[in-house]
Design an enzyme around this catalytic site. Structure first.
Site, short mmCIF file in Angstrom:
data_model
loop_
_atom_site.label_atom_id
_atom_site.label_comp_id
_atom_site.label_asym_id
_atom_site.label_seq_id
_atom_site.Cartn_x
_atom_site.Cartn_y
_atom_site.Cartn_z
N GLY A 73 0.84 -1.21 0.00
CA GLY A 73 0.00 0.00 0.00
C GLY A 73 0.87 1.25 0.00
N VAL A 78 17.79 8.32 -3.95
CA VAL A 78 18.41 8.63 -5.25
C VAL A 78 19.48 9.72 -5.08
CG1 VAL A 78 17.96 9.61 -7.54
CG2 VAL A 78 16.38 7.92 -6.57
N ARG A 123 1.03 -5.25 -5.10
CA ARG A 123 1.15 -6.37 -4.16
C ARG A 123 1.32 -7.60 -5.04
NH1 ARG A 123 -0.67 -4.13 0.72
NH2 ARG A 123 -2.41 -2.68 0.56
N SER A 124 2.40 -8.35 -4.84
CA SER A 124 2.67 -9.48 -5.74
C SER A 124 2.65 -10.82 -5.02
CB SER A 124 4.04 -9.28 -6.40
OG SER A 124 4.41 -10.45 -7.09
N ASP A 128 5.07 -4.61 6.01
CA ASP A 128 5.45 -5.94 6.46
C ASP A 128 5.72 -6.93 5.31
OD1 ASP A 128 5.30 -7.81 8.91
OD2 ASP A 128 3.97 -8.74 7.43
N THR A 130 4.34 2.80 5.31
CA THR A 130 2.95 2.37 5.44
C THR A 130 2.25 3.33 6.39
OG1 THR A 130 1.47 0.72 6.44
CG2 THR A 130 3.73 0.65 7.19
N ASP A 171 0.06 2.44 8.41
CA ASP A 171 -0.47 1.67 9.55
C ASP A 171 0.33 1.80 10.85
OD1 ASP A 171 -2.40 0.78 7.79
OD2 ASP A 171 -1.36 -1.09 7.33
N ASP A 226 2.65 -0.12 11.84
CA ASP A 226 2.63 -1.47 12.44
C ASP A 226 3.95 -2.22 12.25
OD1 ASP A 226 2.44 -1.74 9.70
OD2 ASP A 226 0.86 -3.26 9.74
N ARG A 271 -17.65 16.01 13.47
CA ARG A 271 -18.09 16.52 14.78
C ARG A 271 -19.11 17.66 14.60
NH1 ARG A 271 -15.85 17.20 20.03
NH2 ARG A 271 -14.05 15.92 19.57
N MET A 276 -8.44 3.02 8.79
CA MET A 276 -7.58 1.92 8.35
C MET A 276 -6.57 1.54 9.45
SD MET A 276 -6.61 2.52 4.38
CE MET A 276 -7.72 1.99 3.08
N ARG A 281 -5.13 -1.97 9.12
CA ARG A 281 -4.98 -3.43 9.01
C ARG A 281 -5.20 -4.06 10.38
NH1 ARG A 281 -0.30 -6.80 6.78
NH2 ARG A 281 0.88 -5.46 8.18
N LYS A 320 -23.74 16.56 23.15
CA LYS A 320 -24.63 16.63 21.99
C LYS A 320 -24.34 15.55 20.95
CE LYS A 320 -27.09 20.10 23.20
NZ LYS A 320 -28.31 19.68 23.88
N HIS A 321 -23.21 14.92 21.07
CA HIS A 321 -22.86 13.91 20.06
C HIS A 321 -21.93 12.88 20.69
CE1 HIS A 321 -19.45 16.81 19.72
NE2 HIS A 321 -18.84 15.66 20.01
N GLU A 325 -10.33 -0.65 11.65
CA GLU A 325 -10.90 -1.65 10.73
C GLU A 325 -10.56 -3.09 11.15
OE1 GLU A 325 -9.25 -1.39 6.75
OE2 GLU A 325 -7.20 -1.56 7.48
O1 F6P Z 1 -1.47 -1.31 4.75
C1 F6P Z 1 -2.04 -0.12 4.31
C2 F6P Z 1 -3.52 -0.28 4.10
O2 F6P Z 1 -4.05 0.97 3.70
C3 F6P Z 1 -4.30 -0.82 5.29
O3 F6P Z 1 -4.55 0.14 6.27
C4 F6P Z 1 -5.54 -1.36 4.62
O4 F6P Z 1 -6.12 -2.39 5.38
C5 F6P Z 1 -5.00 -1.88 3.31
O5 F6P Z 1 -3.78 -1.21 3.07
C6 F6P Z 1 -5.91 -1.68 2.13
O6 F6P Z 1 -5.32 -2.25 1.03
P1 F6P Z 1 -5.83 -2.06 -0.47
O7 F6P Z 1 -5.46 -0.68 -0.92
O8 F6P Z 1 -5.09 -3.11 -1.23
O9 F6P Z 1 -7.31 -2.25 -0.44
#
Ligand code: F6P
Length: 319
Positions: free
Chosen positions: A11, A24, A72-73, A103, A125, A127, A129, A154, A169, A171, A214-215, A222
């Protein structure tokens, strides 16, 4: 080392371009040739190489996305895929590779290193993570995007006296939810690393209402649940009008913050130094404002930690 390569994988994240630029320019500063490898590992296997010059990375430091494209491969997870990648690297005279990604990208870089091809990983990334760094490239920018959305939501949440679930997001990680929830003053933050009880969430909503709130803003990672499903549970338990906002891929785009650009530049510069020092199989990161590097094994063996004190603080501040 005379020639190195750089690719972005997985991603995309804001700041990847700044990292490519740093790799570079630092390489050229040290009289190395640099190939940009387009479309991640898929492009590596397909031989999508292009020699980059100083000007090739001009005018990109402030742009989101990645000028090298990404992918992503699945094929690169196979031995054949990895061998064909190495063949392409050898064919172009590339002796070391910088991989910018998350990762899965690190796992590819580790495999190449095990096959004798030195790779350096940079954590790209949103995330946050990846172990071995306090922050990943893009996390800070994504937070700003999420906070901007929370602030806007809000306004309408208050006007309509509604409960909002904002799905973010991350992951399997809750960093985006935790940091954005704290910065955005969310009433409740729900993340995969910390168990929650529905009755507690409902209790917080009700006690907020009693004292005139109020909210309610709930930031949901996710990795825990889908926002729509969660909203149904809240509506069932509270009978309150609930809306869902899934922020989705807007979190991945946009102009990188100064923090991400500086982080990317520092990490990119260090990656090239490591290759020049003859080191491979290292993941570069920043801990307590110091640039550090660890073996890929060390990175994979360290569990990803959430800052639980931040989580508790967010609960204390949103009573
Ligand atoms: O790892 C980055 C990320 O944006 C995650 O937060 C999310 O779950 C995932 O990639 C979404 O992947 P894609 O763009 O392949 O749907």
């Amino acid at each position: 080392m005379k020639t190195i390569g750089v690719l972005t994988s997985g991603g995309d994240s804001p700041g990847m371009n700044a990292a490519v630029r740093a790799v570079v320019r630092k390489a050229i500063y040290h009289n190395l040739n640099v190939y940009g490898i387009y479309q991640g590992y898929a492009g590596l296997m397909a031989g999508n190489f292009k020699k980059l010059e100083l000007g090739s990375v001009g005018d990109i430091i402030h742009r989101g996305g990645t000028m090298l494209y990404t992918a992503r491969s699945e094929e690169f997870k196979t031995l054949e895929g990895q061998h064909s990648g190495i063949e392409q690297l050898n064919k172009h005279g590339v002796e070391g590779l910088v991989v910018i990604g998350g990762d899965g990208s690190y796992r590819g870089a580790q495999k190449l290193t095990e096959h004798g091809f030195p790779c350096i990983g940079l954590p790209g990334t949103i995330d946050n993570d990846i172990a071995g760094t306090d922050y990943t490239i893009g996390f800070n920018t994504a937070l700003h995007t999420v906070i901007d959305a929370i602030d806007k939501i809000r306004d309408t949440a208050t006007s309509h006296e509604r409960t909002f679930i904002i799905e973010v997001m991350g992951r399997h990680a809750g960093d985006i939810a935790l940091w954005a929830g704290l910065a955005g003053g969310a009433e409740t933050i729900i993340i995969p690393e910390i168990d929650f009880k529905l009755e507690d969430v409902v209790g917080r909503i009700k006690s907020g209402q009693k004292r005139g709130k109020k909210h309610t803003i709930i930031v949901l990672a996710e990795g825990v649940s889908n926002g729509m499903d969660f909203a149904k549970l809240i509506e069932r338990e509270t009978s309150l009008e609930t809306r869902v906002s899934v922020l989705g891929h807007i979190q991945r785009g946009g102009t990188p913050t100064a923090f991400d650009r500086v982080l990317a530049s520092r990490l990119g510069g260090r990656a090239v130094e490591l290759l020049i020092e003859g080191k491979g199989g290292r993941a570069v990161g920043m801990e307590q404002n110091r640039i550090v590097d660890y073996s890929f094994d060390e990175v994979f063996s360290k569990p990803h930690h959430i800052d639980e004190t931040m989580y508790r603080l967010s609960q204390e501040l949103s009573i």
